[in-house]
Scaffold this active site. Structure first.
Site, PDB file in Angstrom:
ATOM      1  N   LYS A  44      76.120  57.231  44.211  1.00  0.00           N
ATOM      2  CA  LYS A  44      76.646  56.616  42.984  1.00  0.00           C
ATOM      3  C   LYS A  44      75.850  55.348  42.654  1.00  0.00           C
ATOM      4  O   LYS A  44      75.489  54.590  43.551  1.00  0.00           O
ATOM      5  CB  LYS A  44      78.123  56.264  43.189  1.00  0.00           C
ATOM      6  CG  LYS A  44      78.750  55.411  42.092  1.00  0.00           C
ATOM      7  CD  LYS A  44      78.879  56.139  40.776  1.00  0.00           C
ATOM      8  CE  LYS A  44      79.447  55.231  39.679  1.00  0.00           C
ATOM      9  NZ  LYS A  44      79.456  55.903  38.362  1.00  0.00           N
ATOM     10  N   ASN A  68      83.651  60.689  30.178  1.00  0.00           N
ATOM     11  CA  ASN A  68      84.022  59.737  31.216  1.00  0.00           C
ATOM     12  C   ASN A  68      83.741  58.319  30.791  1.00  0.00           C
ATOM     13  O   ASN A  68      82.835  58.054  29.999  1.00  0.00           O
ATOM     14  CB  ASN A  68      83.283  60.040  32.528  1.00  0.00           C
ATOM     15  CG  ASN A  68      81.925  59.331  32.617  1.00  0.00           C
ATOM     16  OD1 ASN A  68      81.851  58.149  32.991  1.00  0.00           O
ATOM     17  ND2 ASN A  68      80.852  60.036  32.256  1.00  0.00           N
ATOM     18  N   ASN A 124      68.992  53.038  37.119  1.00  0.00           N
ATOM     19  CA  ASN A 124      69.860  53.542  36.044  1.00  0.00           C
ATOM     20  C   ASN A 124      69.827  52.577  34.858  1.00  0.00           C
ATOM     21  O   ASN A 124      70.447  51.515  34.902  1.00  0.00           O
ATOM     22  CB  ASN A 124      71.286  53.709  36.584  1.00  0.00           C
ATOM     23  CG  ASN A 124      72.215  54.337  35.565  1.00  0.00           C
ATOM     24  OD1 ASN A 124      71.823  54.581  34.417  1.00  0.00           O
ATOM     25  ND2 ASN A 124      73.445  54.589  35.961  1.00  0.00           N
ATOM     26  N   CYS A 127      73.855  53.332  31.841  1.00  0.00           N
ATOM     27  CA  CYS A 127      75.319  53.424  31.932  1.00  0.00           C
ATOM     28  C   CYS A 127      75.940  53.053  30.592  1.00  0.00           C
ATOM     29  O   CYS A 127      75.716  51.953  30.090  1.00  0.00           O
ATOM     30  CB  CYS A 127      75.899  52.521  33.019  1.00  0.00           C
ATOM     31  SG  CYS A 127      77.703  52.608  32.995  1.00  0.00           S
ATOM     32  N   LYS A 161      66.467  56.635  35.289  1.00  0.00           N
ATOM     33  CA  LYS A 161      67.480  57.489  34.640  1.00  0.00           C
ATOM     34  C   LYS A 161      67.680  56.949  33.230  1.00  0.00           C
ATOM     35  O   LYS A 161      68.136  55.820  33.034  1.00  0.00           O
ATOM     36  CB  LYS A 161      68.789  57.425  35.435  1.00  0.00           C
ATOM     37  CG  LYS A 161      69.963  58.203  34.840  1.00  0.00           C
ATOM     38  CD  LYS A 161      70.007  59.624  35.339  1.00  0.00           C
ATOM     39  CE  LYS A 161      71.279  60.363  34.996  1.00  0.00           C
ATOM     40  NZ  LYS A 161      72.261  60.370  36.090  1.00  0.00           N
ATOM     41  N   ASN A 190      71.181  60.802  31.163  1.00  0.00           N
ATOM     42  CA  ASN A 190      72.522  60.333  31.464  1.00  0.00           C
ATOM     43  C   ASN A 190      73.479  60.934  30.418  1.00  0.00           C
ATOM     44  O   ASN A 190      73.047  61.668  29.523  1.00  0.00           O
ATOM     45  CB  ASN A 190      72.555  58.805  31.432  1.00  0.00           C
ATOM     46  CG  ASN A 190      73.624  58.218  32.338  1.00  0.00           C
ATOM     47  OD1 ASN A 190      74.751  58.703  32.385  1.00  0.00           O
ATOM     48  ND2 ASN A 190      73.269  57.162  33.048  1.00  0.00           N
ATOM     49  N   GLY A 247      74.271  69.564  31.176  1.00  0.00           N
ATOM     50  CA  GLY A 247      74.655  70.885  30.695  1.00  0.00           C
ATOM     51  C   GLY A 247      74.346  72.037  31.621  1.00  0.00           C
ATOM     52  O   GLY A 247      74.425  73.195  31.205  1.00  0.00           O
TER      53      GLY A 247
HETATM   54  O1  RRO Z   1      80.253  54.722  36.062  1.00  0.00           O
HETATM   55  C1  RRO Z   1      80.126  55.140  34.900  1.00  0.00           C
HETATM   56  O2  RRO Z   1      80.960  54.924  34.007  1.00  0.00           O
HETATM   57  C2  RRO Z   1      78.946  55.921  34.473  1.00  0.00           C
HETATM   58  C3  RRO Z   1      77.650  55.531  34.780  1.00  0.00           C
HETATM   59 BR1  RRO Z   1      77.228  54.071  35.879  1.00  0.00          BR
HETATM   60  C4  RRO Z   1      76.574  56.271  34.242  1.00  0.00           C
HETATM   61  O3  RRO Z   1      75.386  55.986  34.445  1.00  0.00           O
HETATM   62  N1  RRO Z   1      76.874  57.341  33.461  1.00  0.00           N
HETATM   63  C5  RRO Z   1      78.128  57.696  33.183  1.00  0.00           C
HETATM   64  O4  RRO Z   1      78.343  58.680  32.451  1.00  0.00           O
HETATM   65  N2  RRO Z   1      79.171  56.990  33.709  1.00  0.00           N
END
Ligand code: RRO
Length: 308
Positions: A44, A68, A124, A127, A161, A190, A247
């Site tokens: 993560k 999410n 990353n 996010c 990413k 992402n 996907g």
């Molecule tokens: O933790 C998240 O809310 C999250 C992250 Br860090 C990300 O890079 N991509 C995502 O869909 N959720």
């Protein structure tokens, strides 16, 4: 059928692995990935301090995908650094994912996690779910500044990413940045940030944070993911390996990513929805598809998409 693959000189026993975020926050989840058929253990995205993340409900799955807004729940980089030796003992690559709440966090975490020697590090830049913090990958100047700083402290292969881009001008601009920053691999994409899913019966949003806005994943984002894999494959003429994410729910989806130029694929939504045995199903399905099409393995079909 040879489903192994190589990215930046690192061999993966299978081209399928978890996407960062999917079942990879806790020690138990990471050990389960280690024991599974996954071709790598992807951790993560980590921050300096441990985080509980956003209020729940913060993930919602529906037939065509997921939304999410987890908000970076994670154990903090020190805990993941301590876990890396145990994870490496499974004999497959360990990928650490570096995030941060501000620019200075990234080099701090990158240096410390690099010292723990994961096989690869993914930075990353995408996010979408921290209230008030825009995705760095949509700011080319901030991305370049940050990547140049982390590159100085990362000695293992370094990947980025990225968020999805929706215009060739944006692919070109970020491609130019990537070309100047010593990036060894790309992970595309992402989640598609700041979508909104509505429950028409309850007349509500489906997740609590950010008024219901969140990152979209799963089947609905596949064409966006494929386009980004293809666009960056073409920009670098195949010289920067790509992990295709977005996907993939069956073996044919994975095949499509490989055709577009991916060297491996990651799974998020389908892993959360189906559980860790999904890796076995995907291997069987991709092997059948490659066999049907006369390919000998993953490397063989990479980038072979034909244009009309
Ligand atoms: O933790 C998240 O809310 C999250 C992250 Br860090 C990300 O890079 N991509 C995502 O869909 N959720």
């Amino acid at each position: 059928m040879d489903l192994s693959t190589t990215i930046a000189g690192i061999r993966f026993p299978s081209c399928f692995m978890n996407a960062s975020g999917a079942l990879c926050v806790t020690r138990d989840e990471l050990l389960a990935l280690g024991r599974s058929r996954a071709g790598a253990v992807v951790i993560k995205s980590m921050t300096v301090a441990p985080r509980d993340g956003n209020p729940t409900p913060r993930y919602y799955g529906f037939p065509a995908g997921s939304i999410n807004s987890m908000g970076l729940p994670n154990l903090g980089y020190k805990a993941y650094a301590a876990l890396i030796p145990e994870l490496k003992a499974f004999g497959k690559p360990v990928i650490a994912s570096v995030a941060g709440l501000c620019e200075d966090d990234f080099p701090t975490i990158a240096a410390a996690i690099n010292a723990a020697k994961p096989d690869l590090i993914e930075v990353n830049l995408s996010c979408p779910n921290i209230p008030g913090k825009p995705q760095i990958g949509y700011d080319t100047e901030a991305s370049e500044r940050l990547l140049k700083r982390v590159r100085k402290v990362i000695t293992v292969p370094m990947g980025v990413k990225l968020p999805p881009y929706f215009d060739p001008a944006h692919h070109a601009a970020m491609g130019a940045v990537i070309g100047r920053c010593g990036v060894d691999f790309l992970n595309l994409i992402n989640s598609v940030g700041n979508g909104l899913v509505v429950d028409p019966d309850r007349e509500t949003v489906v997740i609590k944070p950010k008024g219901g806005f969140g990152g979209l994943g799963g089947s609905i984002i596949k064409p966006v993911a494929l386009a980004n894999v293809r666009a960056f494959w073409k920009i670098f003429e195949g010289r920067i390996p790509i992990i295709g994410t977005g996907g993939v729910v069956n073996g044919v989806d994975a095949f499509e990513h490989l055709l577009c130029g991916a060297s491996a694929v990651q799974i998020g939504t389908v892993l959360v929805e189906e559980g860790i045995d999904v890796f076995c199903r995907l291997e069987t399905e991709l092997a059948a598809q490659l066999n049907k099409k006369g390919y000998t393995g993953v490397a063989d079909c990479r980038g072979k998409l034909r244009e009309l």
